[in-house]
Motif scaffolding. Structure first.
Motif, PDB file in Angstrom:
ATOM      1  N   THR A 255       3.590   3.825  -3.681  1.00 34.63           N
ATOM      2  CA  THR A 255       4.613   4.761  -4.148  1.00 34.63           C
ATOM      3  C   THR A 255       5.993   4.337  -3.663  1.00 34.63           C
ATOM      4  O   THR A 255       6.981   4.404  -4.402  1.00 34.63           O
ATOM      5  CB  THR A 255       4.293   6.182  -3.652  1.00 34.63           C
ATOM      6  OG1 THR A 255       3.030   6.587  -4.192  1.00 34.63           O
ATOM      7  CG2 THR A 255       5.369   7.164  -4.093  1.00 34.63           C
ATOM      8  N   ARG A 256       6.074   3.872  -2.428  1.00 35.47           N
ATOM      9  CA  ARG A 256       7.348   3.412  -1.892  1.00 35.47           C
ATOM     10  C   ARG A 256       7.865   2.204  -2.682  1.00 35.47           C
ATOM     11  O   ARG A 256       9.049   2.116  -2.986  1.00 35.47           O
ATOM     12  CB  ARG A 256       7.211   3.049  -0.414  1.00 35.47           C
ATOM     13  CG  ARG A 256       8.558   2.715   0.250  1.00 35.47           C
ATOM     14  CD  ARG A 256       8.426   2.260   1.679  1.00 35.47           C
ATOM     15  NE  ARG A 256       7.841   0.916   1.780  1.00 35.47           N
ATOM     16  CZ  ARG A 256       6.644   0.654   2.265  1.00 35.47           C
ATOM     17  NH1 ARG A 256       5.860   1.650   2.686  1.00 35.47           N
ATOM     18  NH2 ARG A 256       6.182  -0.578   2.314  1.00 35.47           N
ATOM     19  N   ARG A 257       6.981   1.273  -3.022  1.00 36.67           N
ATOM     20  CA  ARG A 257       7.403   0.083  -3.770  1.00 36.67           C
ATOM     21  C   ARG A 257       7.887   0.462  -5.167  1.00 36.67           C
ATOM     22  O   ARG A 257       8.861  -0.104  -5.673  1.00 36.67           O
ATOM     23  CB  ARG A 257       6.247  -0.914  -3.864  1.00 36.67           C
ATOM     24  CG  ARG A 257       5.918  -1.575  -2.529  1.00 36.67           C
ATOM     25  CD  ARG A 257       4.769  -2.544  -2.663  1.00 36.67           C
ATOM     26  NE  ARG A 257       4.429  -3.144  -1.377  1.00 36.67           N
ATOM     27  CZ  ARG A 257       3.387  -3.948  -1.182  1.00 36.67           C
ATOM     28  NH1 ARG A 257       2.591  -4.249  -2.200  1.00 36.67           N
ATOM     29  NH2 ARG A 257       3.149  -4.444   0.015  1.00 36.67           N
ATOM     30  N   PHE A 258       7.197   1.403  -5.813  1.00 34.10           N
ATOM     31  CA  PHE A 258       7.655   1.862  -7.121  1.00 34.10           C
ATOM     32  C   PHE A 258       9.045   2.482  -7.022  1.00 34.10           C
ATOM     33  O   PHE A 258       9.917   2.219  -7.856  1.00 34.10           O
ATOM     34  CB  PHE A 258       6.661   2.883  -7.697  1.00 34.10           C
ATOM     35  CG  PHE A 258       5.672   2.302  -8.652  1.00 34.10           C
ATOM     36  CD1 PHE A 258       5.867   2.374 -10.014  1.00 34.10           C
ATOM     37  CD2 PHE A 258       4.535   1.663  -8.175  1.00 34.10           C
ATOM     38  CE1 PHE A 258       4.955   1.839 -10.905  1.00 34.10           C
ATOM     39  CE2 PHE A 258       3.609   1.115  -9.054  1.00 34.10           C
ATOM     40  CZ  PHE A 258       3.810   1.198 -10.428  1.00 34.10           C
ATOM     41  N   THR A 259       9.244   3.293  -6.008  1.00 30.50           N
ATOM     42  CA  THR A 259      10.543   3.938  -5.835  1.00 30.50           C
ATOM     43  C   THR A 259      11.631   2.916  -5.578  1.00 30.50           C
ATOM     44  O   THR A 259      12.739   3.003  -6.127  1.00 30.50           O
ATOM     45  CB  THR A 259      10.485   4.940  -4.667  1.00 30.50           C
ATOM     46  OG1 THR A 259       9.469   5.920  -4.946  1.00 30.50           O
ATOM     47  CG2 THR A 259      11.823   5.646  -4.496  1.00 30.50           C
ATOM     48  N   GLU A 260      11.340   1.904  -4.752  1.00 26.39           N
ATOM     49  CA  GLU A 260      12.329   0.883  -4.417  1.00 26.39           C
ATOM     50  C   GLU A 260      12.640  -0.021  -5.601  1.00 26.39           C
ATOM     51  O   GLU A 260      13.798  -0.374  -5.846  1.00 26.39           O
ATOM     52  CB  GLU A 260      11.819   0.039  -3.246  1.00 26.39           C
ATOM     53  CG  GLU A 260      11.750   0.774  -1.915  1.00 26.39           C
ATOM     54  CD  GLU A 260      11.088  -0.057  -0.829  1.00 26.39           C
ATOM     55  OE1 GLU A 260      10.489  -1.109  -1.174  1.00 26.39           O
ATOM     56  OE2 GLU A 260      11.167   0.337   0.351  1.00 26.39           O
ATOM     57  N   GLN A 261      11.614  -0.429  -6.351  1.00 27.09           N
ATOM     58  CA  GLN A 261      11.809  -1.424  -7.401  1.00 27.09           C
ATOM     59  C   GLN A 261      12.112  -0.811  -8.773  1.00 27.09           C
ATOM     60  O   GLN A 261      12.809  -1.422  -9.583  1.00 27.09           O
ATOM     61  CB  GLN A 261      10.564  -2.321  -7.512  1.00 27.09           C
ATOM     62  CG  GLN A 261      10.310  -3.147  -6.254  1.00 27.09           C
ATOM     63  CD  GLN A 261       9.181  -4.152  -6.437  1.00 27.09           C
ATOM     64  OE1 GLN A 261       9.009  -4.710  -7.518  1.00 27.09           O
ATOM     65  NE2 GLN A 261       8.423  -4.389  -5.397  1.00 27.09           N
ATOM     66  N   LEU A 262      11.566   0.374  -9.049  1.00 27.52           N
ATOM     67  CA  LEU A 262      11.727   0.973 -10.372  1.00 27.52           C
ATOM     68  C   LEU A 262      12.462   2.295 -10.355  1.00 27.52           C
ATOM     69  O   LEU A 262      12.916   2.770 -11.395  1.00 27.52           O
ATOM     70  CB  LEU A 262      10.358   1.175 -11.029  1.00 27.52           C
ATOM     71  CG  LEU A 262       9.491  -0.067 -11.199  1.00 27.52           C
ATOM     72  CD1 LEU A 262       8.178   0.305 -11.862  1.00 27.52           C
ATOM     73  CD2 LEU A 262      10.195  -1.131 -11.992  1.00 27.52           C
TER      74      LEU A 262
END
Length: 329
Positions: A255-262
């Motif tokens: 979830t953190r990666r989605f928030t950071e990248q997208l």
């Protein structure tokens, strides 16, 4: 499934690209590929033209000159003015003639589009004041410093305000152009062009994935492999836990990666893709809503209608009437 043919548009949308030496060839080629002639397979709905401040040979960064015979008066008849890059040395002022011509076109109602560093021309014309804008990640700091009234976003692939739009680095210009085609002509028409170009009609992620990293080696937390996997399984139920297992990380990390990248959650991204697939099927096929719901993983017609209305504030039936491929209105 019955695919409908795409009719010709009664009034082609005129796109005029404004070039300046030394012109970068790739962003111009990207715009040409999207808005130019696609042969008999795709009905022509755009008329593409190139102009420059001083007609004649225009030097390119590729080592050759291209002959441009049309001057700035072409902008007066453009529906969309497109600036495919601004390759001048740092601090170079945009010529006043260009600023005046772009402003005049905008006041007249033309849409102004900056690809990559073309955002500098739009900023010089004051069209980005107080607005969020994109440019190549390597020039984002320069754009923000020269035009502090512009809210530069170094991460996004493109930003569309309706009357003004900007994109990140050159390839992101294709993303923006295909997005504009989808807005103008519908998702089905944009998908036809994307297929001919052998690329997806909508590319996910942000340009920070492509920025220079402080260390060498692969970007191990890139979402690209997961997004590709998900795109091929829209008809299947996939949870955040399933995504996390596929990526070999915890749900929280994913979830953190989605928030950071997208900039959105995994669930929101997946729902957006399901809605996009729904739109294309409504436009291009006669499939019942119940069948479409199962094909895009929304389980039932009731769930599809609810999700569709939440996303687009309209019903699938109304959307199909407005955007079906054989609608010439």
């Amino acid at each position: 499934m019955t695919l409908r043919s795409l009719p010709k548009s009664p009034a082609p949308h005129r796109v005029v690209a404004l070039v300046q030496p030394p012109q970068s060839t790739f962003p111009l080629a990207c715009a040409t590929e999207v808005f130019g002639d696609h042969g008999p397979a795709i009905p022509a709905r755009y008329a593409f033209e190139v102009c420059t401040e001083h007609p004649g040979p225009v030097r390119t960064q590729a080592g050759y000159d291209m002959l441009v015979t049309t001057g700035l008066d072409a902008l007066e008849r453009a529906d969309t003015v497109l600036v495919p890059g601004w390759q001048q040395p740092v601090g170079t002022e945009v010529p006043s003639a260009l600023v005046t011509a772009v402003r005049r076109a905008h006041r007249r109602g033309a849409r102004i589009v900056g690809i990559c560093s073309g955002a500098f021309v739009l900023a010089a014309a004051g069209l980005l004041d107080g607005r969020r804008a994109a440019t190549h990640w390597a020039r984002a700091t320069e754009l923000a410093a020269r035009f502090p009234q512009v809210r530069v976003d170094p991460a996004v692939l493109y930003v569309d305000h309706g009357d003004v739009a900007t994109s990140a680095g050159s390839a992101a210009g294709v993303d923006l152009c295909l997005h504009l085609v989808s807005v103008d002509q519908g998702a089905a028409y944009a998908m036809r062009i994307a297929r001919q170009m052998v690329m997806p009609p909508h590319r996910e992620g942000c340009q920070l994935q492509y920025a220079e990293l402080p260390t060498s080696g692969p970007v191990t937390d890139s979402l690209a492999p997961l997004l590709e996997w998900l795109a091929g399984r829209l008809d299947q139920p996939v949870s955040v836990a399933d995504m996390a297992v596929r990526s070999q990380v915890s749900a929280r990390t994913l979830t953190r990666r989605f928030t950071e990248q997208l900039g959105i959650s995994p669930g929101r991204w997946l729902l957006d893709r399901r809605i996009a697939a729904t739109r294309a099927l409504l436009e291009e096929t006669d499939l019942p809503v119940e069948t479409i719901a199962h094909r895009v993983g929304l389980s039932s017609a009731v769930n599809l209608r609810r999700r569709f209305h939440e996303a687009l504030r309209t019903t699938p039936a109304a959307y199909r009437r407005a955007f079906r491929a054989d609608n010439t209105g």
